[in-house]
Scaffold this motif. Structure first.
Motif, PDB file in Angstrom:
ATOM      1  N   GLU A  97       0.856  -1.186   0.000  1.00 46.85           N
ATOM      2  CA  GLU A  97       0.000   0.000   0.000  1.00 46.85           C
ATOM      3  C   GLU A  97       0.888   1.230   0.000  1.00 46.85           C
ATOM      4  O   GLU A  97       1.885   1.289   0.712  1.00 46.85           O
ATOM      5  CB  GLU A  97      -0.889  -0.010   1.255  1.00 46.85           C
ATOM      6  CG  GLU A  97      -1.836   1.171   1.335  1.00 46.85           C
ATOM      7  CD  GLU A  97      -2.727   1.111   2.563  1.00 46.85           C
ATOM      8  OE1 GLU A  97      -3.597   0.229   2.628  1.00 46.85           O
ATOM      9  OE2 GLU A  97      -2.529   1.949   3.457  1.00 46.85           O
ATOM     10  N   GLU A  98       0.508   2.207  -0.844  1.00 52.49           N
ATOM     11  CA  GLU A  98       1.217   3.480  -0.887  1.00 52.49           C
ATOM     12  C   GLU A  98       0.202   4.555  -1.224  1.00 52.49           C
ATOM     13  O   GLU A  98      -0.857   4.279  -1.759  1.00 52.49           O
ATOM     14  CB  GLU A  98       2.357   3.461  -1.913  1.00 52.49           C
ATOM     15  CG  GLU A  98       1.885   3.316  -3.343  1.00 52.49           C
ATOM     16  CD  GLU A  98       3.000   3.164  -4.354  1.00 52.49           C
ATOM     17  OE1 GLU A  98       4.146   2.860  -3.975  1.00 52.49           O
ATOM     18  OE2 GLU A  98       2.725   3.362  -5.540  1.00 52.49           O
ATOM     19  N   GLY A  99       0.543   5.787  -0.904  1.00 49.82           N
ATOM     20  CA  GLY A  99      -0.367   6.877  -1.216  1.00 49.82           C
ATOM     21  C   GLY A  99       0.388   8.169  -1.435  1.00 49.82           C
ATOM     22  O   GLY A  99       1.534   8.327  -1.004  1.00 49.82           O
ATOM     23  N   GLY A 100      -0.276   9.106  -2.145  1.00 50.81           N
ATOM     24  CA  GLY A 100       0.318  10.417  -2.366  1.00 50.81           C
ATOM     25  C   GLY A 100       1.713  10.329  -2.927  1.00 50.81           C
ATOM     26  O   GLY A 100       1.931   9.747  -3.978  1.00 50.81           O
ATOM     27  N   ARG A 103       6.142   5.723  -1.782  1.00 51.88           N
ATOM     28  CA  ARG A 103       6.531   4.629  -2.679  1.00 51.88           C
ATOM     29  C   ARG A 103       6.738   3.395  -1.828  1.00 51.88           C
ATOM     30  O   ARG A 103       7.515   3.396  -0.885  1.00 51.88           O
ATOM     31  CB  ARG A 103       7.830   4.967  -3.413  1.00 51.88           C
ATOM     32  CG  ARG A 103       7.737   6.161  -4.343  1.00 51.88           C
ATOM     33  CD  ARG A 103       6.856   5.905  -5.508  1.00 51.88           C
ATOM     34  NE  ARG A 103       7.577   5.101  -6.479  1.00 51.88           N
ATOM     35  CZ  ARG A 103       7.069   4.676  -7.607  1.00 51.88           C
ATOM     36  NH1 ARG A 103       5.849   4.960  -7.932  1.00 51.88           N
ATOM     37  NH2 ARG A 103       7.780   3.963  -8.433  1.00 51.88           N
ATOM     38  N   ALA A 104       6.041   2.320  -2.176  1.00 57.50           N
ATOM     39  CA  ALA A 104       6.131   1.077  -1.416  1.00 57.50           C
ATOM     40  C   ALA A 104       7.334   0.258  -1.875  1.00 57.50           C
ATOM     41  O   ALA A 104       7.722   0.287  -3.037  1.00 57.50           O
ATOM     42  CB  ALA A 104       4.852   0.268  -1.593  1.00 57.50           C
ATOM     43  N   ALA A 105       7.897  -0.479  -0.940  1.00 54.40           N
ATOM     44  CA  ALA A 105       9.008  -1.384  -1.218  1.00 54.40           C
ATOM     45  C   ALA A 105       8.923  -2.546  -0.228  1.00 54.40           C
ATOM     46  O   ALA A 105       8.280  -2.431   0.821  1.00 54.40           O
ATOM     47  CB  ALA A 105      10.344  -0.662  -1.071  1.00 54.40           C
ATOM     48  N   ALA A 106       9.569  -3.651  -0.567  1.00 52.43           N
ATOM     49  CA  ALA A 106       9.615  -4.821   0.319  1.00 52.43           C
ATOM     50  C   ALA A 106      11.062  -5.092   0.701  1.00 52.43           C
ATOM     51  O   ALA A 106      11.943  -5.070  -0.153  1.00 52.43           O
ATOM     52  CB  ALA A 106       9.012  -6.031  -0.376  1.00 52.43           C
TER      53      ALA A 106
END
Length: 163
Positions: A97-100, A103-106
């Motif tokens: 989940e990401e917003g605005g 930036r999502a990462a694992a």
């Protein structure tokens, strides 16, 4: 009294006039219409996301990890809980989940014979004055394992950075 009626009539008539728009040549009375660019319906445009396009689906050659082998108890209740594994077992694809401006990462933080711990991180830009959208996206992020997943459990955690 008659004079007041004429003033109101004139004011009303002026308020109903529509402006004339010219072709851009400076002649507002020209009868030639300027060529118009084709319009694209807003629903046909791809979403604009900071940092470019994101992978929204796992690759075709993956299999979903059964929910019984995913421990997502540390995630917020509204967080996605989808984990996929590559055919060779060494690559995980996780819905994040990401917003605005995030930036999502694992990040794989631990691996042993029983489990693999993956931290889903949302990194937010720290650029001063940067405008960010108010949306939530669910991209698929990947994490590489040192050994194939096989029957190990995937433990998901989450963190936010730069907030």
């Amino acid at each position: 009294m008659c004079g007041l009626g004429l003033v109101l009539l004139a004011a009303t008539a002026c308020g109903e006039q529509t402006p004339t728009v010219g072709s851009g040549s400076g002649d507002a009375t020209s009868s030639e219409a300027a060529p118009t660019a084709p319009t694209i319906p807003a629903t046909d445009l791809p979403p604009v996301m900071p940092g470019g396009p994101r992978q929204m689906q796992p690759p075709a050659d993956t299999a979903q990890v059964p929910a019984t082998r995913v421990d997502s108890s540390a995630l917020p209740s509204d967080f996605p809980r989808e984990v996929f594994v590559s055919a060779d077992g060494k690559q995980l694809f996780i819905r994040a989940e990401e917003g605005g401006c995030g930036r999502a990462a694992a990040e794989v933080t631990a691996q042993d014979a029983r489990q693999v711990v993956v931290n889903l991180v949302e990194n937010k830009s720290n650029l001063a004055g940067q405008m960010c959208t108010m949306d939530i996206r669910y991209p698929v992020v990947s994490a590489t394992l040192s050994e194939p997943l096989n029957e190990r459990t995937v433990v998901l955690t989450s963190a936010k950075r730069g907030y």
